[in-house]
Design an enzyme around this catalytic site. Structure first.
Site: not given
Lengths: 159, 93
Positions: A37-39, A44
């Site tokens: 989800g990140h990203f 990251l």
């Protein structure tokens, strides 16, 4: 680091309560559900997890200073700066310096460096209270052993 | 040199974003000035640093909780400043 379990510190490399300093190695994993989800397409380490990493190294310093008699809980993150991105597989060094050991609270300055370059820093404050139960204290001691906190800091100093 | 009250009132005004003139020696830091526990730790940190002391907040809280003292004894400004003066005197004795 196991991000999804909030295990941010891999190994304590320096812990000196008298000098009020602690350092630890932290290796960002190559893969983690967090990166989904990140990203998507551009993984990251989230800035909030950099803050968590600094809070944890400071927390270990406070715990060692108090010989695990009380537990520090994060209450205040002051002017955190994330100075560069942190990628999967990146090696980090976290450092904390205890700047005040108050009555029921503690203040540290903490930072993360990578390859000699500072990537994050902040001032962190903790409320320090008795362990709410033995389960948590036991788990903290177990984690302390896993990350190589010296056992000399597990108990009150002998007079 | 500023009095203890002036220094502490200045710290509280700045830390808690209060008008300096609203803080009097009779003000109760929590009941009258509305300082919550998180902000009070900021105030305690600033007072500890400013006076070179360690205010025994845990002991004071225990005293109040166990009925040996009232919160007025420690958190009314004039009493807080008197306690700070005692801690400073004990440090330099």
């Amino acid at each position: 680091m196991q991000l999804e379990y909030f295990q941010m510190v891999d190994r304590i490399t320096l812990l000196d309560p008298d000098a009020r300093i602690a350092r630890a190695d932290c290796l960002v994993p190559d893969a983690s559900p967090v990166f989904e989800g990140h990203f998507p397409g551009y993984p990251l380490l989230p800035g909030v997890l950099m803050i968590e990493t600094m809070a944890q190294i400071g927390g270990w310093l406070v715990l060692a200073t108090l010989r695990f008699a009380s537990m520090p809980f994060l209450i205040h993150v002051k002017e955190a700066k994330m100075r560069s991105v942190v990628l999967p597989g990146q090696k980090l060094e976290a450092e904390a310096r205890l700047i005040h050991d108050g009555s029921g609270f503690a203040v540290v300055e903490a930072s993360i460096t990578s390859g000699g370059k500072k990537v994050a820093d902040t001032e962190i404050r903790y409320r320090v209270v008795p362990f709410p139960n033995e389960t948590l204290r036991g788990q903290m001691l177990e984690t302390a052993r896993r990350i190589a906190v010296p056992e000399a800091f597990f108990h009150a100093q002998q007079p | 040199m500023a009095s203890t009250f002036e220094t502490v009132a200045g710290i509280i005004a700045e830390t808690c974003d209060l008008e300096r003139d609203t803080i009097t020696p009779e003000s109760h830091a929590i009941n009258d000035l509305g300082i919550d526990s998180l902000d009070f730790l900021d105030v305690a940190f600033a007072i500890d640093k400013s006076f070179g002391i360690k205010m025994p907040l845990e002991q004071w809280t225990q005293d109040v909780n166990e009925g040996r003292a009232t919160s007025d004894d420690y958190f009314v400004m004039k009493n807080l400043c008197a306690a700070i003066d005692k801690l400073v005197a004990a440090k330099t004795a």
